[in-house]
Enzyme design. Structure first.
Site, PDB file in Angstrom:
ATOM      1  N   HIS A 235     -22.400   7.442  17.287  1.00 49.33           N
ATOM      2  CA  HIS A 235     -23.648   6.696  17.106  1.00 49.33           C
ATOM      3  C   HIS A 235     -24.057   6.108  18.452  1.00 49.33           C
ATOM      4  O   HIS A 235     -23.206   5.840  19.305  1.00 49.33           O
ATOM      5  CB  HIS A 235     -23.482   5.549  16.103  1.00 49.33           C
ATOM      6  CG  HIS A 235     -23.272   5.988  14.693  1.00 49.33           C
ATOM      7  ND1 HIS A 235     -22.324   5.423  13.868  1.00 49.33           N
ATOM      8  CD2 HIS A 235     -23.889   6.940  13.945  1.00 49.33           C
ATOM      9  CE1 HIS A 235     -22.360   6.003  12.678  1.00 49.33           C
ATOM     10  NE2 HIS A 235     -23.294   6.936  12.708  1.00 49.33           N
TER      11      HIS A 235
ATOM     12  N   GLU B   1     -28.723   7.825  10.153  1.00 49.04           N
ATOM     13  CA  GLU B   1     -27.558   6.938  10.237  1.00 49.04           C
ATOM     14  C   GLU B   1     -27.952   5.470  10.351  1.00 49.04           C
ATOM     15  O   GLU B   1     -27.116   4.623  10.673  1.00 49.04           O
ATOM     16  CB  GLU B   1     -26.693   7.352  11.428  1.00 49.04           C
ATOM     17  CG  GLU B   1     -26.136   8.762  11.314  1.00 49.04           C
ATOM     18  CD  GLU B   1     -25.012   8.883  10.299  1.00 49.04           C
ATOM     19  OE1 GLU B   1     -24.035   8.124  10.383  1.00 49.04           O
ATOM     20  OE2 GLU B   1     -25.118   9.752   9.398  1.00 49.04           O
TER      21      GLU B   1
ATOM     22  N   CYS C  24     -21.017  -2.449  14.549  1.00 43.65           N
ATOM     23  CA  CYS C  24     -20.985  -1.667  13.309  1.00 43.65           C
ATOM     24  C   CYS C  24     -21.048  -2.559  12.081  1.00 43.65           C
ATOM     25  O   CYS C  24     -21.608  -2.178  11.048  1.00 43.65           O
ATOM     26  CB  CYS C  24     -19.704  -0.837  13.240  1.00 43.65           C
ATOM     27  SG  CYS C  24     -19.688   0.618  14.296  1.00 43.65           S
TER      28      CYS C  24
END
Length: 446
Positions: A250, A174, A369
């Site tokens: 995450h 990720e 993000c």
């Protein structure tokens, strides 16, 4: 040579919508099928970039991707003209259309993992595009991501680019959302913290029960090998499976670090004391400052709803740092009270800046993000494609571009509109010309 942290924020794409594609991401699931405003989403991101640039931080822009992704629909068996492919998908498999129309590449923390030259054996900055294998709509991003990164960091003397890891769950990667680098100064050799959710090849190892763990230990180790990182410069830590099951998909939803500071929730990691001891032992030239937030101060639920930890931790000077948080942190009484107290405690975090990022937040993406951190020396920064670096002129140019090409409303039904595809391609074709990056997108390369 002096080095800097440069934040490359993702420019929100013209098809920004709420398709609810991300199981395990509470905000994404909560706001499914809401009407979005791509124009406002892009402008919210640009305002944050410009504000940080005006404060003296080095800021770049990463381009959105072509959406809807017609090439992927063709791989799934839809045929005919682009218009026919789009309409077939809308009629036969609308969930596929929602996936290939997602603007999720705006969250560039997932674009790649980046290791600066001070840490790597060959003295270059290394990029590995994330395969994002856990989610179909994100797994289609990495080929274009790689082309964009290669176009911006286009100098083999300074930059090395690696393809995404094999697209299997065992190597689910990720990107930088599960990666933080610690150091005294950005030019110094640092320690890179890789955080994983599960061990792929050990069924007996701890893992979450409700939501999937997207990052594997094996992926972290592979990226470290690709980047030529010494064992003395790497720490692997497992995220607490219990917080993954509470919507922490995450690590950057529950912790953030910068230089020698780690700001984290007490439940973030599985073996916190062991991880901190290893970090402290490997970090050279400075002491690790760990700022722990207890569950009694801010619950995991409040952390997830406010995105307190999905913040940017930025250096104001050698000693003091600033936390960039979304407006939702001010709307949550517990989080607001915590932040008001935090800046008066005498710790490293002295200032909090609040930004309205509601369009992104409704899909589960806060300030952290939206940005990919790249530590660069002065020489490396000079080798970066200059036309993506934020300036007064670029801000005005991109705002005008958004005004010209973006809709202020998109519903799920709009994704099937062939005109939207034309609008997106026209916008991106103009953007690559404005930024002088040549052909990057499938429709340009066909």
């Amino acid at each position: 040579m002096k080095a800097f942290e440069v934040n490359f924020d993702g420019l929100v794409g013209p098809t920004h919508n709420y398709s609810g594609l991300s199981y395990g991401n509470v905000a994404s699931e909560t706001n499914i099928r809401d009407v979005s405003n791509p124009k406002e989403a892009a402008k919210q991101g640009l305002r944050k970039m410009k504000a940080l640039h005006d404060m003296g931080f080095k800021q770049g822009v990463l381009l959105p991707q072509e959406r809807p992704d017609i090439a992927t629909l063709r791989r799934l068996g839809f045929t005919g003209s682009d218009r026919e492919v789009l309409l077939q998908a809308a009629h036969q498999a609308p969930v596929f259309l929602g996936a290939v129309a997602s603007a999720s590449c705006m969250w560039t923390a997932n674009a790649a993992t980046v290791s600066p030259s001070a840490d790597t054996t060959d003295g270059r900055v290394h990029f590995t595009a994330a395969n994002l294998n856990a989610k179909f709509h994100r797994s289609i991003e990495h080929p274009t991501t790689t082309r964009i990164l290669q176009g911006i960091f286009n100098n083999d003397q300074y930059f090395a680019h690696h393809k995404a890891l094999p697209p299997t769950s065992q190597f689910g990667d990720e990107g930088a959302a599960n990666h933080t680098r610690f150091c005294k100064n950005y030019e110094d050799k640092g320690v890179e913290l890789f955080v994983y959710g599960r061990v792929a090849f050990d069924e007996n190892a701890p893992r979450p029960m409700k939501y999937p763990a997207r990052q594997t230990l094996e992926a972290c180790q592979a990226v470290a090998r690709l980047h030529g990182l010494a064992d003395s410069s790497v720490v692997y830590a497992q995220q607490n499976p219990a917080v993954i099951d509470q919507g922490v998909f995450h690590n950057d939803v529950i912790a953030v670090g910068n230089r020698n500071v780690l700001f984290y929730h007490e439940q973030a990691f599985l073996n916190t004391s062991q991880m901190l001891t290893e970090l402290e032992g490997k970090l050279q030239g400075c002491l690790l400052k760990a700022v722990k937030v207890s569950d009694s101060e801010v619950s995991v639920a409040d952390a997830v709803s406010s995105y307190l930890f999905n913040s940017q931790l930025l250096s104001l000077n050698d000693d003091d740092m600033m936390l960039v948080v979304p407006h939702e942190c001010r709307d949550n009484p517990n989080v607001k009270a915590y932040l008001d107290d935090l800046v008066t405690r005498g710790g490293p975090i002295k200032r909090v800046e609040v930004f309205d990022l509601k369009q992104s937040m409704k899909n589960g993406g806060g300030p952290a993000c939206l940005r990919l951190r790249v530590a660069l020396t002065e020489a490396e920064l000079a080798a970066v494609h200059p036309h993506v670096m934020m300036s007064d002129g670029l801000f005005d140019t991109l705002n005008a571009w958004v005004d010209k090409h973006y809709r202020d409303r998109i519903s799920q039904q709009d994704l099937a509109d062939p005109q939207l595809l034309t609008e997106c391609r026209t916008a991106l074709d103009e953007l690559t010309q404005l930024l002088q990056l040549g052909s990057l997108y499938p429709f340009q390369l066909a």
